[in-house]
Enzyme design. Structure first.
Site, PDB file in Angstrom:
ATOM      1  N   ASP A  51      41.064  43.253  46.208  1.00  0.00           N
ATOM      2  CA  ASP A  51      41.156  41.813  45.907  1.00  0.00           C
ATOM      3  C   ASP A  51      42.091  41.121  46.901  1.00  0.00           C
ATOM      4  O   ASP A  51      42.269  39.901  46.853  1.00  0.00           O
ATOM      5  CB  ASP A  51      41.550  41.562  44.451  1.00  0.00           C
ATOM      6  CG  ASP A  51      42.880  42.186  44.073  1.00  0.00           C
ATOM      7  OD1 ASP A  51      43.513  42.816  44.928  1.00  0.00           O
ATOM      8  OD2 ASP A  51      43.286  42.020  42.900  1.00  0.00           O
ATOM      9  N   SER A  52      42.652  41.912  47.857  1.00  0.00           N
ATOM     10  CA  SER A  52      43.352  41.313  48.994  1.00  0.00           C
ATOM     11  C   SER A  52      42.392  40.460  49.815  1.00  0.00           C
ATOM     12  O   SER A  52      42.834  39.681  50.669  1.00  0.00           O
ATOM     13  CB  SER A  52      43.980  42.405  49.873  1.00  0.00           C
ATOM     14  OG  SER A  52      43.040  43.413  50.180  1.00  0.00           O
ATOM     15  N   ASP A  90      38.069  46.553  43.562  1.00  0.00           N
ATOM     16  CA  ASP A  90      39.064  46.020  42.620  1.00  0.00           C
ATOM     17  C   ASP A  90      38.406  45.153  41.561  1.00  0.00           C
ATOM     18  O   ASP A  90      37.608  44.261  41.887  1.00  0.00           O
ATOM     19  CB  ASP A  90      40.072  45.136  43.379  1.00  0.00           C
ATOM     20  CG  ASP A  90      41.287  45.913  43.845  1.00  0.00           C
ATOM     21  OD1 ASP A  90      41.631  46.935  43.218  1.00  0.00           O
ATOM     22  OD2 ASP A  90      41.896  45.487  44.842  1.00  0.00           O
ATOM     23  N   LYS A 120      38.816  49.832  40.603  1.00  0.00           N
ATOM     24  CA  LYS A 120      40.279  50.009  40.521  1.00  0.00           C
ATOM     25  C   LYS A 120      40.853  48.908  39.635  1.00  0.00           C
ATOM     26  O   LYS A 120      40.443  47.749  39.743  1.00  0.00           O
ATOM     27  CB  LYS A 120      40.910  49.972  41.917  1.00  0.00           C
ATOM     28  CG  LYS A 120      42.442  50.017  41.908  1.00  0.00           C
ATOM     29  CD  LYS A 120      43.041  50.383  43.264  1.00  0.00           C
ATOM     30  CE  LYS A 120      43.154  49.269  44.256  1.00  0.00           C
ATOM     31  NZ  LYS A 120      44.007  48.129  43.834  1.00  0.00           N
ATOM     32  N   GLU A 122      44.684  47.385  37.973  1.00  0.00           N
ATOM     33  CA  GLU A 122      46.150  47.416  38.092  1.00  0.00           C
ATOM     34  C   GLU A 122      46.777  47.544  36.705  1.00  0.00           C
ATOM     35  O   GLU A 122      46.439  46.778  35.797  1.00  0.00           O
ATOM     36  CB  GLU A 122      46.650  46.122  38.755  1.00  0.00           C
ATOM     37  CG  GLU A 122      46.230  45.998  40.214  1.00  0.00           C
ATOM     38  CD  GLU A 122      46.790  44.751  40.887  1.00  0.00           C
ATOM     39  OE1 GLU A 122      47.614  44.030  40.275  1.00  0.00           O
ATOM     40  OE2 GLU A 122      46.399  44.497  42.044  1.00  0.00           O
ATOM     41  N   GLU A 189      52.009  51.421  45.052  1.00  0.00           N
ATOM     42  CA  GLU A 189      52.324  50.413  46.069  1.00  0.00           C
ATOM     43  C   GLU A 189      53.815  50.074  46.062  1.00  0.00           C
ATOM     44  O   GLU A 189      54.388  49.731  45.022  1.00  0.00           O
ATOM     45  CB  GLU A 189      51.478  49.146  45.810  1.00  0.00           C
ATOM     46  CG  GLU A 189      51.741  48.051  46.833  1.00  0.00           C
ATOM     47  CD  GLU A 189      50.686  46.947  46.850  1.00  0.00           C
ATOM     48  OE1 GLU A 189      49.663  47.076  46.133  1.00  0.00           O
ATOM     49  OE2 GLU A 189      50.895  45.964  47.569  1.00  0.00           O
TER      50      GLU A 189
HETATM   51  O1  KIV Z   1      43.691  44.743  47.288  1.00  0.00           O
HETATM   52  C1  KIV Z   1      44.169  45.606  48.035  1.00  0.00           C
HETATM   53  O2  KIV Z   1      43.995  45.573  49.269  1.00  0.00           O
HETATM   54  C2  KIV Z   1      44.930  46.695  47.431  1.00  0.00           C
HETATM   55  C3  KIV Z   1      45.664  47.611  48.359  1.00  0.00           C
HETATM   56  C4  KIV Z   1      46.881  46.952  48.870  1.00  0.00           C
HETATM   57  C5  KIV Z   1      45.966  48.915  47.731  1.00  0.00           C
HETATM   58  O3  KIV Z   1      44.971  46.820  46.249  1.00  0.00           O
END
Ligand code: KIV
Length: 271
Positions: A51-52, A90, A120, A122, A189
């Site tokens: 989600d980055s 994510d 994934k 969190e 992280e």
């Molecule tokens: O969204 C992302 O890129 C991440 C990484 C920083 C692990 O969750």
């Protein structure tokens, strides 16, 4: 060093076998077809459609605004490029925290509409029900502890997490719980390296670190950061393998100059 070139496709089981054999796991982010193809061909083990994308692709300050449909768009572009890597997507903020039914529906939508291999989430014990319900549908889940960017407004800053004993203890407990719930791997992280090593040594599932030192089972970076495209972001853990901000900028300047000076196109570059 073997990069598992002989294995056709990386699965969650391959990663667990790599941990058992002491082979480090490589993971990078991708959000589009072209980048994913280059990364997959280079032999990466895991591609994270993170989600980055909210920061890197859309220019938002946080990861919170990205939607499920936007994540599916990025994930399906990545999936079309992949031959070998395991693709993790994510679940974006607000699509799994309310209740486990919503979490399951979000995970199913990602898997069905993008063709991704896993998701994934969190968090630790507070999302137990969501993780377990997603797993009952046969969808592999990767955990994410430490600095969890979807909670940035609770933390207040992006500084190192779990430096205090009580937060560190809770993190170790959460990592063990994620393993018990059935997560196939875990991202840690921005936490102290000694703590990350302790976590990796106390669970059997692979632990992938970002800013978590070298004692974990693998590493992940945001591709645009490690390529030096995002020159304004310089945390200590980031190693830049290229300076694309400068080399792309130079290529663009050269092109602009060539167009202005009528140097491009030349005789051979036209019909
Ligand atoms: O969204 C992302 O890129 C991440 C990484 C920083 C692990 O969750």
């Amino acid at each position: 060093m073997s990069v598992h070139k002989e294995i056709k496709k990386i699965t969650t089981h391959t990663l667990q076998e790599m941990k058992r054999n002491g082979e480090k796991i490589s993971m990078l982010t991708a959000y589009d077809y072209t980048m994913a193809k280059i990364i997959d061909n280079a032999g990466i083990d895991v591609i994270l459609v993170g989600d980055s994308a909210s920061n890197v692709m859309a220019g938002h300050e946080t990861t919170l605004p990205i939607t499920l449909d936007q994540m599916i768009y990025h994930a399906s572009s990545v999936i079309r490029a992949i031959n070998r890597a395991l693709v993790v997507v994510d679940l974006p903020f607000g699509t799994y925290q309310a209740n486990s039914k919503e979490a399951l529906n979000s995970a199913i939508k990602i898997m069905k509409e993008s063709g991704a291999h896993s998701v994934k989430l969190e968090g630790g014990r507070e999302i137990k029900d969501s993780i377990e319900r997603i797993l009952t549908a046969g969808i592999p889940v990767m955990g994410h502890l430490g600095l969890t960017p979807q909670s940035i407004y609770k933390f207040g800053t992006y500084t190192v997490r779990a430096k205090e004993e009580d937060e560190a203890e809770r993190l170790v407990e959460d990592a063990k719980l994620l393993e018990q719930y059935g997560c196939f791997a875990l991202v840690l992280e921005k936490i102290p390296a000694a703590l990350a090593t302790k976590v990796a040594n106390s669970i059997t599932i692979p632990v992938i670190g970002i800013g978590a030192g070298s004692g974990v089972d693998g590493q992940v970076l945001v591709t645009h950061d490690m390529l030096g495209m995002t020159h304004e972001f310089s945390p200590r853990f980031l190693r830049r393998y290229a300076n694309l901000y400068e080399s792309m900028g130079n290529a663009f300047k050269q092109y602009i100059g060539d167009v202005k000076s009528k140097n491009f196109p030349n005789e051979k570059e036209q019909y």
